[in-house]
Design an enzyme around this catalytic site. Sequence first.
Site, PDB file in Angstrom:
ATOM      1  N   SER A 267      15.804  18.598 -18.800  1.00 10.37           N
ATOM      2  CA  SER A 267      14.700  19.530 -18.961  1.00 10.37           C
ATOM      3  C   SER A 267      15.163  20.782 -19.680  1.00 10.37           C
ATOM      4  O   SER A 267      16.313  21.209 -19.533  1.00 10.37           O
ATOM      5  CB  SER A 267      14.137  19.905 -17.589  1.00 10.37           C
ATOM      6  OG  SER A 267      13.240  20.999 -17.685  1.00 10.37           O
TER       7      SER A 267
ATOM      8  N   ASN B  96      15.974  13.298 -16.145  1.00 15.42           N
ATOM      9  CA  ASN B  96      14.731  12.555 -16.345  1.00 15.42           C
ATOM     10  C   ASN B  96      15.007  11.117 -16.801  1.00 15.42           C
ATOM     11  O   ASN B  96      15.754  10.916 -17.763  1.00 15.42           O
ATOM     12  CB  ASN B  96      13.860  13.255 -17.385  1.00 15.42           C
ATOM     13  CG  ASN B  96      13.461  14.650 -16.948  1.00 15.42           C
ATOM     14  OD1 ASN B  96      13.283  14.904 -15.767  1.00 15.42           O
ATOM     15  ND2 ASN B  96      13.326  15.555 -17.905  1.00 15.42           N
TER      16      ASN B  96
ATOM     17  N   HIS C 209       0.831  -1.213   0.000  1.00 14.89           N
ATOM     18  CA  HIS C 209       0.000   0.000   0.000  1.00 14.89           C
ATOM     19  C   HIS C 209       0.867   1.266   0.000  1.00 14.89           C
ATOM     20  O   HIS C 209       0.466   2.305   0.511  1.00 14.89           O
ATOM     21  CB  HIS C 209      -0.964   0.024   1.193  1.00 14.89           C
ATOM     22  CG  HIS C 209      -1.915  -1.124   1.236  1.00 14.89           C
ATOM     23  ND1 HIS C 209      -3.116  -1.135   0.541  1.00 14.89           N
ATOM     24  CD2 HIS C 209      -1.830  -2.317   1.867  1.00 14.89           C
ATOM     25  CE1 HIS C 209      -3.729  -2.281   0.760  1.00 14.89           C
ATOM     26  NE2 HIS C 209      -2.967  -3.023   1.556  1.00 14.89           N
TER      27      HIS C 209
END
Length: 503
Positions: free
Chosen positions: A286, A294, A166
Site C-alpha cells: 500500500s 496485498n 454459510h
Amino acid sequence: MDKPAAEREALLTEARLSRGPAGALIKYHDVPGLAREKRQMREFNQVDLAHTVMLAEQGILTRNVAKVILQALIELRGMEPAAFPIDPLKGSFLLQVEAYLFSRIGEDIGGQMHTGRSRIDQGTSVRRLYERNRILDVLERLTQFRGALIEKAAKHSRAIMPGYTHMQQAQPWVFGHYLLSIAARLAEDFERLTQTYARVNLNPLGAVGLAGTSWPLDRDRTTELLGFGAVLENSKLGREAFYAADAIASLSFIMATLNDLSTDLHLWSSTEFGFVESDDAYCGTSSIFPQKKNPDGLETVKKAAGGSVTWLATALATFRAEGTGDQAMRDLPLLDDAIETTDGMLELLTGIVSTLVVHEDRMRKALDGSWCTASNLADVIVRKTGLSFRQTHHVVARLVRICVQENVNPSAITVELLNRAAQETVGKTIAIDEPTLRDALDPEVFVRTRVTVGSVSPTEVDRMLAVARSSLADSGAWLAAERARLDQAATKLDAAVYSIIST
C-alpha cells in the site's frame, strides 16, 4: 493520378465495386482483422501447403505448377510474421498471401492455389487449426496447475481446519482435502475441454463457400496432412463457428473454478483468518498503509474471472443471426481473448499455489472453542442411546445454546450439562460417560472416524491423492499422444511437399 488497372496489381474488390474502401472501414474492419490473422500466419501456411499438395495429387494442378507454388510457400514459412508485408487495401490475409505469391511467381501460377476453395473454408480451417493449437496449450497449462495443486494437497494432507457453510463453522475439515476438491473439478474441466477440442479439430477445407465444389477434392487427404481429427461433413457447417461458443463455455468453466479457489484463498489470507499467505512475489503493498501485504495475484485472477462470466452469452449473441450466413457471424475474436486469459490465469495461479504459505497451526487453533463437532456428538448419542437423530439434534442444539449463554467452552462440557439439555428437550437423561463425550467433541477424533468414500479421513485423503495423480498421469499421456499425432501429421505434410518439389 492513379495508374490504370492494367499497369498495377489488381485488387480483388475492383472487379465488382466501383469505389475503394472507406478509411473508417479499413481502420475498424480491415486492420483489426489483419492483426488477428497475422498471428495465425503459421496456420495459414499449413493450410496453403496441404491444399496445394492435395490439388497436385488429385491432378487438379500440374506437378510443375504445384512445385513452383510450394517452393514459394516454403520460402514464406521461413519468414517471421513481423517481417511479412501488409497492405490493408489488398484485403484479408489470404489476399495478402496471394499478393506475396504473385510478386514471386506471377498471378497466372500463384492464382491457381485458390482452385477448389473459398476464403470461407480456407479461413475457418486456419482458425480451427490455430484455436486447436492454443486449446492444447491451455490443456498443458491446466495439467501443470493440477500437478501443483495435488502436490500442495499431499504436503498438507493432515492439516485440520474448520470447514464452512454459510460462512459459519460447520465441521472439521482438512486443507489437503479442500485442494483435492479443486483438483477434481479441474479434472472435469480438462475432460470437458478435450471434448471441445475434438469438436474444434474438424476439417472444413473443401466445404468451399456453401455447397461444395465440382473439383474432385480429397478432403480426407487434407484432414490427414493437417492433423484434423475428421472431416466436417456438411458443407453448410463449414462456414459456421458455433464450435467457438463451445470452446468459450469450456474455458468459462475453468475460470469459474479458478475464481472459487482464488476467492477462498483471498478470504483465508485475511488477518482475521490467517490460514494461508501468498508469497511476497505474488503480492503488492500500500502507498499509505505500511503494514499491508496485498494479495494482488489472487485479485488479478478474480478480476479476470469476472469478465469470463459473460463470454458464452456474448458468443451466442454474436451468433444470433447465423442463419443468414453473414460474414461477421463466422468469426469470434473473443475466443482468442478467452484462450489468452485462461492460459494466463492458469500460469499465474500455478505460481501462487506452488509458493503458497500454509499456516497449519493457525488452522488448528481456529478449532479451539469451536462447536463444529456438534453433529458428531449427535451421531454418538444416537449410537449409544437409540434416540432418533432428530431427537439428538434437539438435545445438542440446546446444549450449544446453554453453553453459549453461560460462556462454557466445548472443552469444559460435562455430562450434567448434556443431561440438562436432554431433560429440557426430550424429557430424559442420556447414558454417556465423560471420555466418550470428550472424544465426540474432539476435531482430531472426528477426522479419524470418518468412514465414507470421499471423506476427510486420512485413508480417504490418501486414496483420493492416488486417484488425482492417476488422473493427472492419464491427462499427461493424452496430451503427449495428441502432440505426437500432430507432429506426425506435420511430418507427413513436409514429406508430401518435398516429394513434389524434388520431382
